[in-house]
Design a protein around this motif. Structure first.
Motif, PDB file in Angstrom:
ATOM      1  N   ALA A 260      19.611 -12.843 -15.176  1.00  8.26           N
ATOM      2  CA  ALA A 260      19.180 -12.135 -16.140  1.00  8.26           C
ATOM      3  C   ALA A 260      19.533 -10.635 -15.983  1.00  8.26           C
ATOM      4  CB  ALA A 260      17.618 -12.124 -16.094  1.00  8.26           C
ATOM      5  N   GLU A 261      19.690 -10.146 -14.592  1.00  5.00           N
ATOM      6  CA  GLU A 261      20.172  -9.057 -14.171  1.00  5.00           C
ATOM      7  C   GLU A 261      21.468  -8.849 -14.621  1.00  5.00           C
ATOM      8  OE1 GLU A 261      19.065  -8.975 -10.088  1.00  5.00           O
ATOM      9  OE2 GLU A 261      16.931  -8.388 -10.462  1.00  5.00           O
ATOM     10  N   ARG A 262      22.173  -9.944 -14.421  1.00  3.00           N
ATOM     11  CA  ARG A 262      23.613  -9.747 -14.597  1.00  3.00           C
ATOM     12  C   ARG A 262      24.142  -9.851 -16.163  1.00  3.00           C
ATOM     13  NH1 ARG A 262      24.090 -13.620 -10.261  1.00  3.00           N
ATOM     14  NH2 ARG A 262      24.163 -15.292 -11.742  1.00  3.00           N
ATOM     15  N   SER A 263      23.209 -10.437 -16.710  1.00  6.32           N
ATOM     16  CA  SER A 263      23.596 -10.465 -18.394  1.00  6.32           C
ATOM     17  C   SER A 263      22.855  -9.640 -19.211  1.00  6.32           C
ATOM     18  CB  SER A 263      23.088 -11.969 -18.797  1.00  6.32           C
ATOM     19  OG  SER A 263      21.822 -12.115 -18.419  1.00  6.32           O
ATOM     20  N   ALA A 264      22.035  -8.809 -18.553  1.00  3.93           N
ATOM     21  CA  ALA A 264      21.150  -7.664 -19.256  1.00  3.93           C
ATOM     22  C   ALA A 264      22.131  -6.815 -20.182  1.00  3.93           C
ATOM     23  CB  ALA A 264      20.336  -6.927 -18.469  1.00  3.93           C
ATOM     24  N   ARG A 265      23.024  -6.340 -19.730  1.00  2.85           N
ATOM     25  CA  ARG A 265      24.022  -5.425 -20.413  1.00  2.85           C
ATOM     26  C   ARG A 265      25.054  -6.142 -21.137  1.00  2.85           C
ATOM     27  NH1 ARG A 265      22.388  -2.961 -15.585  1.00  2.85           N
ATOM     28  NH2 ARG A 265      24.071  -3.567 -14.510  1.00  2.85           N
ATOM     29  N   SER A 266      24.901  -7.502 -21.351  1.00  4.59           N
ATOM     30  CA  SER A 266      26.113  -8.118 -22.054  1.00  4.59           C
ATOM     31  C   SER A 266      26.339  -7.671 -23.516  1.00  4.59           C
ATOM     32  CB  SER A 266      25.837  -9.614 -21.988  1.00  4.59           C
ATOM     33  OG  SER A 266      27.091 -10.306 -22.480  1.00  4.59           O
ATOM     34  N   HIS A 267      27.495  -7.607 -23.756  1.00  4.53           N
ATOM     35  CA  HIS A 267      27.908  -7.205 -25.262  1.00  4.53           C
ATOM     36  C   HIS A 267      28.027  -8.451 -26.131  1.00  4.53           C
ATOM     37  CE1 HIS A 267      28.426  -2.867 -24.226  1.00  4.53           C
ATOM     38  NE2 HIS A 267      29.398  -3.273 -23.243  1.00  4.53           N
ATOM     39  N   ASP A 268      28.076  -9.538 -25.364  1.00  2.00           N
ATOM     40  CA  ASP A 268      28.080 -10.773 -26.108  1.00  2.00           C
ATOM     41  C   ASP A 268      26.698 -11.232 -26.792  1.00  2.00           C
ATOM     42  OD1 ASP A 268      29.707 -13.625 -26.537  1.00  2.00           O
ATOM     43  OD2 ASP A 268      27.563 -14.326 -25.710  1.00  2.00           O
ATOM     44  N   ALA A 272      23.327 -12.319 -24.727  1.00  2.00           N
ATOM     45  CA  ALA A 272      22.135 -11.255 -24.854  1.00  2.00           C
ATOM     46  C   ALA A 272      20.868 -11.959 -25.475  1.00  2.00           C
ATOM     47  CB  ALA A 272      22.502 -10.182 -25.652  1.00  2.00           C
ATOM     48  N   GLY A 273      21.249 -12.554 -26.775  1.00  2.00           N
ATOM     49  CA  GLY A 273      19.999 -13.091 -27.343  1.00  2.00           C
ATOM     50  C   GLY A 273      19.302 -14.427 -26.469  1.00  2.00           C
ATOM     51  N   CYS A 274      20.048 -15.352 -25.804  1.00  2.00           N
ATOM     52  CA  CYS A 274      19.477 -16.321 -25.015  1.00  2.00           C
ATOM     53  C   CYS A 274      18.847 -15.824 -23.781  1.00  2.00           C
ATOM     54  CB  CYS A 274      20.643 -17.737 -24.666  1.00  2.00           C
ATOM     55  SG  CYS A 274      21.257 -18.117 -26.419  1.00  2.00           S
ATOM     56  N   SER A 275      19.582 -14.823 -23.077  1.00  2.00           N
ATOM     57  CA  SER A 275      18.562 -14.187 -21.855  1.00  2.00           C
ATOM     58  C   SER A 275      17.575 -13.809 -22.204  1.00  2.00           C
ATOM     59  CB  SER A 275      19.833 -13.245 -21.147  1.00  2.00           C
ATOM     60  OG  SER A 275      19.990 -12.058 -21.874  1.00  2.00           O
TER      61      SER A 275
END
Length: 347
Positions: A260-268, A272-275
């Motif tokens: 979650a920490e790695r994907s928190a700032r994802s532009h995908d 973002a929605g699934c995390s």
């Protein structure tokens, strides 16, 4: 042999490194979650089993007789061949896409042991035949439902194919072990759709196929049907003691928090929605699907917090789903034997 023709535009999208997000729970919270799950089961909580298919053995579309699968594939399938792909260990594979159904299944093109390539592909022919038979049964059910709808003056279901495959691929292959993931959905007008979420692992020495199964003595099987989420997985894991199973779930939670920490700032948008929702369902009463990868054990989440995220998050691999558990971290849970020895050597 089924008819074949080459085509670079094949079904199935394949992801890269895969992880999933979750919130960390304290030991007290775990106890409360476990108590809530037991209470719900005793109270007759509604089952989600009818919306989730991992095998072929039961349900209204069942094709349990595996002795018929390979022959059905040989006699019925007309396929086109996808482009070559390569696993991290150099094994080359490609998809075989059946033309009428558009259902694909991988085949191995090359790996060091040619005899095991033939063994692997015979097993994959068989599985492909099972998937095609399953689709044929689904079509029969949909056609029967449409006949009833017409008799009652209702609008029939409009569908092009009985199963829409959303993702499929070879995730692991050596001369001894092989894993495949197969995701899809059955067309319906219902709010809760029937989804196909399969993780299959094969022992190429014995020709056996494995997936997540209930523990010995659990006649109701794994998951929502029985209310028992403890499980066994091939010759690698047998998490049938409650304390051991809860420690495994805690490992999932810890890894999910890191993801979650790695994907928190994802532009995908999918990531973002699934995390945002996946952390709410990593719990002792959550069904999972398992398969091997070069980077770790893939733990594929089958349920997400919101209906609108449920299908997009579960039916397409992404950096959020599945979560990858490094084999070294799983070592305390592993059964002694050749599966354990091979997978620990990867790290």
């Amino acid at each position: 042999m089924p008819n074949q023709m080459h085509d670079a535009d094949v079904a199935g999208k394949l992801g890269g490194p895969m992880v999933r997000a979750s919130d960390r729970l304290s030991p007290l919270q775990w106890c409360l979650v476990g108590l809530a799950a037991i209470t719900a089961a005793l109270a007759g909580a509604p089952s989600r089993a009818e919306s989730f298919v991992s095998g072929w053995e039961d349900g209204s579309y069942a094709v349990p007789d595996q002795s018929t699968w390979a022959a059905y594939y040989r006699n019925q399938a007309h396929v086109r061949l996808g482009p070559d792909r390569r696993l991290l260990n150099g094994v080359v594979w490609r998809l075989h896409v059946e033309l009428a159904s558009r259902l694909a299944m991988p085949r191995i093109v090359s790996m060091p042991d040619a005899q095991r390539v033939r063994t692997a592909n015979r097993l994959l022919d068989k599985v492909h035949g099972g998937a095609l038979l399953f689709a044929a049964h689904v079509r029969q059910q949909l056609d029967a439902e449409n006949e009833l709808r017409r008799e009652e003056g209702e609008q029939p279901l409009q569908y092009d194919r009985p199963i829409i495959q959303t993702d499929v691929g070879l995730t692991y292959a050596t001369p001894t072990l092989m894993s495949v993931v197969d995701l899809g959905i059955v067309p319906t007008d219902r709010r809760i759709a029937k989804r196909i979420i399969r993780g299959l692992t094969f022992d190429l020495r014995t020709g056996e196929m494995f997936r997540v199964e209930g523990c010995p003595g659990n006649e109701g099987g794994y998951g929502a049907r029985s209310g028992d989420y403890r499980f066994r997985f091939g010759k690698l894991l047998q998490l049938c003691e409650t304390e051991t199973y809860l420690r495994f779930v805690q490992l999932l939670s810890a890894r999910s928090t890191m993801a979650a920490e790695r994907s928190a700032r994802s532009h995908d948008s999918l990531t973002a929605g699934c995390s945002e929702t996946s952390g709410r369902v990593v719990a002792p009463h959550q069904e999972i699907v398992l398969y091997l990868t070069d980077r770790g054990l893939a733990v594929h989440n089958t349920e997400f917090g919101f209906i609108q995220a449920r299908d997009s998050c579960a039916l397409e691999r992404s950096t959020v789903n599945p979560l990858l558990l490094p084999y070294r971290e799983l070592e305390p849970f592993m059964i002694q034997g050749p599966w354990r020895d091979e997978l620990l050597r990867l790290n």
